[in-house]
Design a protein around this motif. Structure first.
Motif, mmCIF file in Angstrom:
data_model
loop_
_atom_site.group_PDB
_atom_site.id
_atom_site.type_symbol
_atom_site.label_atom_id
_atom_site.label_comp_id
_atom_site.label_asym_id
_atom_site.label_seq_id
_atom_site.Cartn_x
_atom_site.Cartn_y
_atom_site.Cartn_z
ATOM 1 N N TYR A 124 42.680 -2.382 31.895
ATOM 2 C CA TYR A 124 41.336 -2.553 31.108
ATOM 3 C C TYR A 124 41.445 -1.543 31.125
ATOM 4 C CZ TYR A 124 37.541 -2.967 28.725
ATOM 5 O OH TYR A 124 36.464 -3.695 28.013
ATOM 6 N N ARG A 125 41.424 -0.660 31.717
ATOM 7 C CA ARG A 125 41.150 0.906 31.119
ATOM 8 C C ARG A 125 41.823 1.311 30.064
ATOM 9 N NH1 ARG A 125 40.238 4.593 36.159
ATOM 10 N NH2 ARG A 125 39.404 5.807 34.790
ATOM 11 N N ARG A 126 43.201 0.729 30.531
ATOM 12 C CA ARG A 126 44.520 1.544 29.700
ATOM 13 C C ARG A 126 44.650 0.186 28.462
ATOM 14 N NH1 ARG A 126 47.474 0.531 34.636
ATOM 15 N NH2 ARG A 126 48.112 -0.911 34.057
ATOM 16 N N GLU A 127 44.656 -0.839 28.352
ATOM 17 C CA GLU A 127 44.742 -1.719 27.541
ATOM 18 C C GLU A 127 43.155 -2.321 27.156
ATOM 19 O OE1 GLU A 127 47.355 -4.273 28.467
ATOM 20 O OE2 GLU A 127 49.352 -2.931 28.763
ATOM 21 N N ARG A 128 42.023 -1.660 26.710
ATOM 22 C CA ARG A 128 40.616 -2.366 26.898
ATOM 23 C C ARG A 128 40.768 -3.762 24.638
ATOM 24 N NH1 ARG A 128 36.986 3.457 26.800
ATOM 25 N NH2 ARG A 128 38.620 4.046 28.397
ATOM 26 N N THR A 129 41.492 -4.595 26.077
ATOM 27 C CA THR A 129 41.594 -6.259 24.391
ATOM 28 C C THR A 129 40.907 -6.574 25.476
ATOM 29 O OG1 THR A 129 43.669 -6.166 26.121
ATOM 30 C CG2 THR A 129 43.743 -5.324 24.385
ATOM 31 N N GLU A 130 40.265 -8.027 25.557
ATOM 32 C CA GLU A 130 39.852 -8.823 25.637
ATOM 33 C C GLU A 130 40.448 -9.936 27.113
ATOM 34 O OE1 GLU A 130 36.425 -11.353 26.761
ATOM 35 O OE2 GLU A 130 36.574 -9.454 24.674
ATOM 36 N N ALA A 131 41.756 -10.009 26.729
ATOM 37 C CA ALA A 131 43.005 -10.129 27.879
ATOM 38 C C ALA A 131 43.416 -9.885 28.457
ATOM 39 C CB ALA A 131 44.462 -10.477 26.765
ATOM 40 N N SER A 132 42.952 -8.130 28.907
ATOM 41 C CA SER A 132 42.815 -7.263 30.370
ATOM 42 C C SER A 132 41.560 -7.557 30.513
ATOM 43 C CB SER A 132 43.239 -5.622 29.689
ATOM 44 O OG SER A 132 44.338 -6.024 29.723
ATOM 45 N N ARG A 133 40.266 -8.189 29.876
ATOM 46 C CA ARG A 133 39.038 -7.877 29.888
ATOM 47 C C ARG A 133 38.768 -9.406 31.079
ATOM 48 N NH1 ARG A 133 33.703 -9.767 27.540
ATOM 49 N NH2 ARG A 133 32.459 -8.460 27.932
ATOM 50 N N GLU A 134 39.598 -10.774 30.692
ATOM 51 C CA GLU A 134 39.728 -11.765 31.034
ATOM 52 C C GLU A 134 40.265 -11.618 32.446
ATOM 53 O OE1 GLU A 134 38.082 -14.302 30.151
ATOM 54 O OE2 GLU A 134 36.744 -13.147 29.548
ATOM 55 N N LEU A 135 41.316 -10.758 32.442
ATOM 56 C CA LEU A 135 42.159 -10.883 33.968
ATOM 57 C C LEU A 135 41.551 -9.939 35.151
ATOM 58 C CD1 LEU A 135 45.967 -9.534 32.584
ATOM 59 C CD2 LEU A 135 44.993 -11.593 33.542
ATOM 60 N N LEU A 136 40.022 -8.843 34.548
ATOM 61 C CA LEU A 136 39.706 -8.697 35.475
ATOM 62 C C LEU A 136 38.196 -8.879 36.188
ATOM 63 C CD1 LEU A 136 38.463 -5.850 36.675
ATOM 64 C CD2 LEU A 136 37.500 -5.073 34.258
ATOM 65 N N ARG A 137 37.904 -9.940 34.423
ATOM 66 C CA ARG A 137 36.999 -11.000 35.330
ATOM 67 C C ARG A 137 37.497 -12.074 36.415
ATOM 68 N NH1 ARG A 137 32.688 -12.271 32.712
ATOM 69 N NH2 ARG A 137 33.602 -11.720 30.856
ATOM 70 N N ALA A 138 38.831 -12.309 36.485
ATOM 71 C CA ALA A 138 39.421 -13.041 36.873
ATOM 72 C C ALA A 138 39.488 -12.819 38.495
ATOM 73 C CB ALA A 138 40.691 -13.787 36.812
ATOM 74 N N ALA A 139 40.138 -10.994 38.806
ATOM 75 C CA ALA A 139 40.438 -10.131 39.685
ATOM 76 C C ALA A 139 39.069 -10.252 40.652
ATOM 77 C CB ALA A 139 40.616 -9.018 39.572
ATOM 78 N N TYR A 140 38.096 -10.173 39.152
ATOM 79 C CA TYR A 140 36.434 -9.450 40.561
ATOM 80 C C TYR A 140 36.318 -11.128 41.060
ATOM 81 C CZ TYR A 140 31.638 -8.826 40.769
ATOM 82 O OH TYR A 140 29.871 -8.233 41.041
ATOM 83 N N LEU A 141 35.879 -11.897 40.128
ATOM 84 C CA LEU A 141 35.814 -13.521 40.802
ATOM 85 C C LEU A 141 36.537 -14.051 42.095
ATOM 86 C CD1 LEU A 141 34.746 -15.514 37.743
ATOM 87 C CD2 LEU A 141 33.298 -14.223 39.169
ATOM 88 N N GLY A 142 38.301 -13.628 42.109
ATOM 89 C CA GLY A 142 38.686 -13.460 42.782
ATOM 90 C C GLY A 142 38.286 -12.984 44.657
ATOM 91 N N VAL A 143 37.189 -12.190 44.316
ATOM 92 C CA VAL A 143 36.876 -11.290 45.418
ATOM 93 C C VAL A 143 35.951 -12.506 46.646
ATOM 94 C CG1 VAL A 143 35.140 -9.058 46.576
ATOM 95 C CG2 VAL A 143 37.176 -9.159 44.787
#
Length: 379
Positions: A124-143
């Motif tokens: 997300y820091r490299r590619e500040r797109t909504e798609a990267s942000r959704e991947l970040l959300r999924a990874a966070y909720l996976g914890v």
């Protein structure tokens, strides 16, 4: 509740790494919970009084037969602000099951939920797109929910920078926190930038203070095994010469001993008569057994490591051929094993031994190498 280890089990000769933690188990006959150990292993096996697979563990957690949360813990207040709270979420059966699965992945050297989260942050820091942000959300909720406050390893900010990044502009963080602005998103990203800078500085500092550490892979450990040669020791020197019972004369204190084993046990004896009888023993093993039955000199526990070090220096210093064998091991760790010598000297199974002979051999090896260097230039 925290994981402890290491532990392992052996299956078909293969070591399977594991870890364990405390849980509470329901005991029907007493109608109460007792503390029990839950073991998990890299191959997915689970044991809590009996062997379980993950499906059976899920059923045990759902039924309350096993719980990771103290049965007597008070329920958290319902009106506490999630944003202001510094406590983790309650550990539920589902979130604990996710933690167990993740621990199994970690033990097996596979990708963990934190690995995926850190990679999603970098993306997300490299590619500040909504798609990267959704991947970040999924990874966070996976914890697992009860572990999210620890995900960044920051006791002060906890996981707040992530919660801010994952909240849309104009929305309140956690529903009861501050309304997110573009400035807050920018500050959250700068938080990760500062973290990278801190890691880089730490790596630079470590490279300086650990400048004498070896670059590249370390040589595999040399295991010096206790071996019996019924027809006599081989003529060509090999790693077996590292053993204390290898029959080579050692001069020490003005006397000559048939082996390090003879010398060590003779010197440990409190009385001259015992010393002489041990020194004259027919074999190193006889010397060991005679020495074990003799009275020990006062303070031997404090003297023994120093005496062993001096005997090993004498052995390899007086026999250049044996010194060459020791030097041929390079910088490999020497694991001195065996059942006949005390755990103080040997590298026992399950990390029980202290391996002092192996450590002293490594020291003598380095001293032999130092003696062959011209100082102060080191050429």
């Amino acid at each position: 509740m925290s994981w402890r280890g290491p532990t392992h089990r052996v299956v078909d000769g293969e070591r399977i790494d594991g870890a364990w933690c405390h849980v509470w188990q329901w005991v029907p006959y007493s109608e109460d919970y007792v503390v029990e150990d839950l073991y998990v292993f890299a191959d997915g096996a689970v044991r809590c009084e009996k062997w379980l697979d993950l499906e059976e563990l899920a059923e045990s957690l759902a039924s309350g037969w096993i719980t990771a949360r103290s049965p007597w813990a008070p329920e958290p207040p319902a009106d506490v602000s999630k944003w202001r709270s510094r406590n983790p979420e309650v550990c539920t059966p589902d979130s604990f099951l996710l933690e167990v699965i993740d621990k199994i992945e970690e033990l097996g050297g596979r990708t963990t939920v934190r690995d995926r989260l850190m990679e999603a942050i970098r993306r997300y820091r490299r590619e500040r797109t909504e798609a990267s942000r959704e991947l970040l959300r999924a990874a966070y909720l996976g914890v697992p929910a009860h572990l999210r406050v620890y995900a960044l390893g920051d006791m002060d900010r906890q996981d707040r920078p992530l919660r801010i990044l994952l909240t849309d502009l104009g929305e309140a963080v956690d529903g009861d926190g501050p309304v997110v602005t573009a400035e807050m998103h920018r500050e959250a990203l700068e938080y990760f930038d500062r973290g990278d800078e801190s890691v880089e500085k730490h790596e630079e500092w470590r490279a300086v203070v650990h400048a004498d550490d070896r670059d590249g892979p370390v040589r595999p450990a040399l295991v010096s095994q206790e071996t019996v040669y019924p027809r006599g020791w081989p003529e060509t020197p090999g790693p077996f010469v590292l053993r204390n019972d290898y029959p080579v004369p050692v001069e020490f204190g003005g006397r000559t001993y048939p082996s390090v084993q003879h010398a060590y046990w003779a010197l440990s004896a409190a009385y001259p008569a015992d010393h002489d009888r041990i020194r004259a023993a027919a074999t190193p093993r006889n010397a060991h057994e005679l020495g074990g039955r003799a009275a020990r000199r006062d303070g031997w526990a404090e003297l023994r490591a120093g005496v062993m070090g001096e005997l090993l220096r004498a052995k390899f210093g007086q026999h250049p051929g044996l010194a060459d064998v020791l030097l041929s091991t390079g910088d490999a760790r020497i694991s001195y094993t065996g059942f006949y010598e005390a755990p103080y000297w040997t590298d026992g199974r399950d990390g029980q031994g202290r391996n002092w002979v192996g450590r002293l051999l490594e020291l003598v090896r380095s001293e032999l190498l130092v003696a062959r260097v011209s100082w102060p230039t080191g050429e």
